[in-house]
Design a protein around this motif. Structure first.
Motif, PDB file in Angstrom:
ATOM      1  N   GLU A 212     -13.260 -41.676 -60.463  1.00  0.00           N
ATOM      2  CA  GLU A 212     -12.828 -41.024 -61.707  1.00  0.00           C
ATOM      3  C   GLU A 212     -11.398 -40.542 -61.538  1.00  0.00           C
ATOM      4  OE1 GLU A 212     -15.339 -37.941 -63.186  1.00  0.00           O
ATOM      5  OE2 GLU A 212     -17.080 -39.249 -63.319  1.00  0.00           O
ATOM      6  N   ALA A 213     -10.648 -40.630 -62.646  1.00  0.00           N
ATOM      7  CA  ALA A 213      -9.275 -40.104 -62.676  1.00  0.00           C
ATOM      8  C   ALA A 213      -9.041 -39.441 -64.021  1.00  0.00           C
ATOM      9  CB  ALA A 213      -8.263 -41.224 -62.470  1.00  0.00           C
ATOM     10  N   ASP A 214      -8.509 -38.236 -63.998  1.00  0.00           N
ATOM     11  CA  ASP A 214      -8.154 -37.510 -65.221  1.00  0.00           C
ATOM     12  C   ASP A 214      -6.775 -37.997 -65.645  1.00  0.00           C
ATOM     13  OD1 ASP A 214      -7.342 -35.719 -67.184  1.00  0.00           O
ATOM     14  OD2 ASP A 214      -8.172 -33.981 -66.161  1.00  0.00           O
ATOM     15  N   LEU A 215      -6.704 -38.629 -66.822  1.00  0.00           N
ATOM     16  CA  LEU A 215      -5.460 -39.225 -67.294  1.00  0.00           C
ATOM     17  C   LEU A 215      -4.726 -38.356 -68.298  1.00  0.00           C
ATOM     18  CD1 LEU A 215      -6.758 -42.872 -67.666  1.00  0.00           C
ATOM     19  CD2 LEU A 215      -5.607 -41.825 -65.718  1.00  0.00           C
ATOM     20  N   GLY A 216      -5.186 -37.119 -68.478  1.00  0.00           N
ATOM     21  CA  GLY A 216      -4.470 -36.209 -69.360  1.00  0.00           C
ATOM     22  C   GLY A 216      -5.165 -35.986 -70.686  1.00  0.00           C
ATOM     23  N   PRO A 217      -4.557 -35.174 -71.529  1.00  0.00           N
ATOM     24  CA  PRO A 217      -5.205 -34.782 -72.785  1.00  0.00           C
ATOM     25  C   PRO A 217      -5.174 -35.882 -73.844  1.00  0.00           C
ATOM     26  CG  PRO A 217      -3.030 -33.819 -72.654  1.00  0.00           C
ATOM     27  CD  PRO A 217      -3.278 -34.500 -71.331  1.00  0.00           C
ATOM     28  N   VAL A 218      -6.177 -35.832 -74.715  1.00  0.00           N
ATOM     29  CA  VAL A 218      -6.163 -36.638 -75.939  1.00  0.00           C
ATOM     30  C   VAL A 218      -5.616 -35.708 -77.003  1.00  0.00           C
ATOM     31  CG1 VAL A 218      -7.560 -37.862 -77.642  1.00  0.00           C
ATOM     32  CG2 VAL A 218      -8.161 -37.992 -75.215  1.00  0.00           C
ATOM     33  N   PRO A 219      -4.439 -36.011 -77.537  1.00  0.00           N
ATOM     34  CA  PRO A 219      -3.832 -35.078 -78.498  1.00  0.00           C
ATOM     35  C   PRO A 219      -4.606 -35.034 -79.809  1.00  0.00           C
ATOM     36  CG  PRO A 219      -2.553 -37.084 -78.356  1.00  0.00           C
ATOM     37  CD  PRO A 219      -3.622 -37.181 -77.310  1.00  0.00           C
ATOM     38  N   PHE A 220      -4.505 -33.925 -80.486  1.00  0.00           N
ATOM     39  CA  PHE A 220      -5.097 -33.808 -81.811  1.00  0.00           C
ATOM     40  C   PHE A 220      -4.235 -34.594 -82.795  1.00  0.00           C
ATOM     41  CE2 PHE A 220      -6.487 -29.963 -79.596  1.00  0.00           C
ATOM     42  CZ  PHE A 220      -7.864 -30.090 -79.769  1.00  0.00           C
ATOM     43  N   THR A 221      -4.813 -35.001 -83.899  1.00  0.00           N
ATOM     44  CA  THR A 221      -4.093 -35.783 -84.901  1.00  0.00           C
ATOM     45  C   THR A 221      -2.865 -35.026 -85.401  1.00  0.00           C
ATOM     46  OG1 THR A 221      -6.161 -36.802 -85.527  1.00  0.00           O
ATOM     47  CG2 THR A 221      -4.359 -37.054 -87.064  1.00  0.00           C
ATOM     48  N   ALA A 222      -2.977 -33.710 -85.579  1.00  0.00           N
ATOM     49  CA  ALA A 222      -1.846 -32.919 -86.068  1.00  0.00           C
ATOM     50  C   ALA A 222      -0.693 -32.920 -85.071  1.00  0.00           C
ATOM     51  CB  ALA A 222      -2.290 -31.494 -86.358  1.00  0.00           C
TER      52      ALA A 222
ATOM     53  N   ASN B 199     -11.715 -32.913 -74.372  1.00  0.00           N
ATOM     54  CA  ASN B 199     -10.448 -33.372 -74.944  1.00  0.00           C
ATOM     55  C   ASN B 199      -9.478 -33.927 -73.892  1.00  0.00           C
ATOM     56  OD1 ASN B 199      -9.135 -33.899 -77.373  1.00  0.00           O
ATOM     57  ND2 ASN B 199      -7.715 -32.204 -77.028  1.00  0.00           N
ATOM     58  N   ARG B 200     -10.032 -34.467 -72.796  1.00  0.00           N
ATOM     59  CA  ARG B 200      -9.206 -35.119 -71.767  1.00  0.00           C
ATOM     60  C   ARG B 200      -9.709 -36.542 -71.587  1.00  0.00           C
ATOM     61  NH1 ARG B 200      -5.535 -31.977 -69.738  1.00  0.00           N
ATOM     62  NH2 ARG B 200      -5.161 -33.231 -67.898  1.00  0.00           N
ATOM     63  N   LEU B 201      -8.788 -37.459 -71.332  1.00  0.00           N
ATOM     64  CA  LEU B 201      -9.119 -38.864 -71.128  1.00  0.00           C
ATOM     65  C   LEU B 201      -9.422 -39.086 -69.654  1.00  0.00           C
ATOM     66  CD1 LEU B 201      -9.218 -41.706 -72.433  1.00  0.00           C
ATOM     67  CD2 LEU B 201      -6.819 -41.946 -71.772  1.00  0.00           C
ATOM     68  N   ILE B 202     -10.604 -39.628 -69.370  1.00  0.00           N
ATOM     69  CA  ILE B 202     -11.050 -39.851 -67.994  1.00  0.00           C
ATOM     70  C   ILE B 202     -11.332 -41.338 -67.807  1.00  0.00           C
ATOM     71  CG2 ILE B 202     -12.752 -39.235 -66.216  1.00  0.00           C
ATOM     72  CD1 ILE B 202     -11.241 -36.785 -67.252  1.00  0.00           C
ATOM     73  N   LEU B 203     -10.769 -41.938 -66.754  1.00  0.00           N
ATOM     74  CA  LEU B 203     -11.108 -43.309 -66.376  1.00  0.00           C
ATOM     75  C   LEU B 203     -12.271 -43.234 -65.399  1.00  0.00           C
ATOM     76  CD1 LEU B 203     -10.541 -46.412 -66.108  1.00  0.00           C
ATOM     77  CD2 LEU B 203      -9.107 -45.796 -64.151  1.00  0.00           C
TER      78      LEU B 203
ATOM     79  N   ALA C 119      -2.683 -46.346 -70.279  1.00  0.00           N
ATOM     80  CA  ALA C 119      -2.922 -44.908 -70.394  1.00  0.00           C
ATOM     81  C   ALA C 119      -1.632 -44.130 -70.150  1.00  0.00           C
ATOM     82  CB  ALA C 119      -4.001 -44.470 -69.405  1.00  0.00           C
ATOM     83  N   ALA C 120      -0.814 -44.582 -69.198  1.00  0.00           N
ATOM     84  CA  ALA C 120       0.469 -43.914 -68.926  1.00  0.00           C
ATOM     85  C   ALA C 120       1.404 -44.032 -70.122  1.00  0.00           C
ATOM     86  CB  ALA C 120       1.113 -44.504 -67.676  1.00  0.00           C
ATOM     87  N   GLU C 121       1.390 -45.180 -70.797  1.00  0.00           N
ATOM     88  CA  GLU C 121       2.242 -45.363 -71.972  1.00  0.00           C
ATOM     89  C   GLU C 121       1.807 -44.428 -73.096  1.00  0.00           C
ATOM     90  OE1 GLU C 121       5.102 -46.241 -74.566  1.00  0.00           O
ATOM     91  OE2 GLU C 121       5.062 -46.735 -72.455  1.00  0.00           O
ATOM     92  N   THR C 122       0.500 -44.271 -73.281  1.00  0.00           N
ATOM     93  CA  THR C 122       0.034 -43.351 -74.329  1.00  0.00           C
ATOM     94  C   THR C 122       0.388 -41.919 -73.975  1.00  0.00           C
ATOM     95  OG1 THR C 122      -2.186 -43.094 -73.392  1.00  0.00           O
ATOM     96  CG2 THR C 122      -1.868 -44.888 -74.966  1.00  0.00           C
ATOM     97  N   ALA C 123       0.370 -41.592 -72.688  1.00  0.00           N
ATOM     98  CA  ALA C 123       0.766 -40.244 -72.259  1.00  0.00           C
ATOM     99  C   ALA C 123       2.257 -40.038 -72.511  1.00  0.00           C
ATOM    100  CB  ALA C 123       0.435 -40.034 -70.791  1.00  0.00           C
ATOM    101  N   ALA C 124       3.065 -41.090 -72.326  1.00  0.00           N
ATOM    102  CA  ALA C 124       4.506 -40.978 -72.568  1.00  0.00           C
ATOM    103  C   ALA C 124       4.787 -40.736 -74.048  1.00  0.00           C
ATOM    104  CB  ALA C 124       5.217 -42.243 -72.093  1.00  0.00           C
ATOM    105  N   VAL C 125       4.024 -41.382 -74.923  1.00  0.00           N
ATOM    106  CA  VAL C 125       4.186 -41.152 -76.360  1.00  0.00           C
ATOM    107  C   VAL C 125       3.867 -39.701 -76.689  1.00  0.00           C
ATOM    108  CG1 VAL C 125       3.233 -41.712 -78.650  1.00  0.00           C
ATOM    109  CG2 VAL C 125       3.784 -43.533 -77.038  1.00  0.00           C
TER     110      VAL C 125
END
Length: 162
Positions: free
Chosen positions: A50-60, A90-94, A127-133
């Motif tokens: 398992e790896a924690d890839l960071g938060p899933v942002p809210f739509t707002a 609310n965190r993305l986990i692989l 996942a890293a690209e989505t985190a960069a956005v």
């Protein structure tokens, strides 16, 4: 320290299952758990990473980043091993799993864990690209104004008897 010293110390380990360990690879932290499943001749070792890839942002916060992050949940699992993304608090986990021979030595567990991570490179890059956005979106927002607490009014002078 040379790799041979680590290799010798890893080989000397006697494993008692379940085995849990953490390691870093490709700039990320991974947690691994190896368990023995089945009985007798059907016994095998299940390795789960398992790896924690960071938060899933809210739509707002960022509709684009949220949609990219949520798109990761729809990726098809791999053929040789199971790879999937889950959301926890609310965190993305692989989560990725593999099946090994029963009672593998420590060296085999570590090698299999690293090989699993390397097979996940495309998903990790996405996942890293989505985190960069998400990070770019957060950086473009103006900082929140500082609020002065109501109790910070001007001090009231005290009279003294002198």
């Amino acid at each position: 320290m040379p790799l041979t010293k680590y290799a010798n110390s890893i080989e000397a380990l006697a494993l008692a299952f379940p085995v849990k360990f953490r390691f870093g690879c490709l700039g990320m932290a991974f947690e691994a758990v190896a368990t023995i499943e089945g009985e007798g001749q059907g016994e095998s070792c299940r390795l789960t990473l398992e790896a924690d890839l960071g938060p899933v942002p809210f739509t707002a916060e960022s509709p684009q980043a949220r949609s990219l992050r949520l798109a990761l949940f729809n990726l098809a699992p791999g053929a040789a091993d199971d790879r999937r993304f889950v959301e926890r608090q609310n965190r993305l986990i692989l989560v990725t799993t593999a099946t090994l021979e029963a009672n593998p030595p420590a060296r085999r567990l570590v090698a299999a864990a690293v090989a699993q991570v390397l097979r996940c490179r495309p998903e990790l890059a996405l996942a890293a690209e989505t985190a960069a956005v998400t990070a770019r979106r957060a950086a473009s927002r103006p900082p929140a104004p500082e609020q002065v607490p109501p109790a910070a009014a001007e001090p009231v002078p005290q009279a003294s008897a002198a």
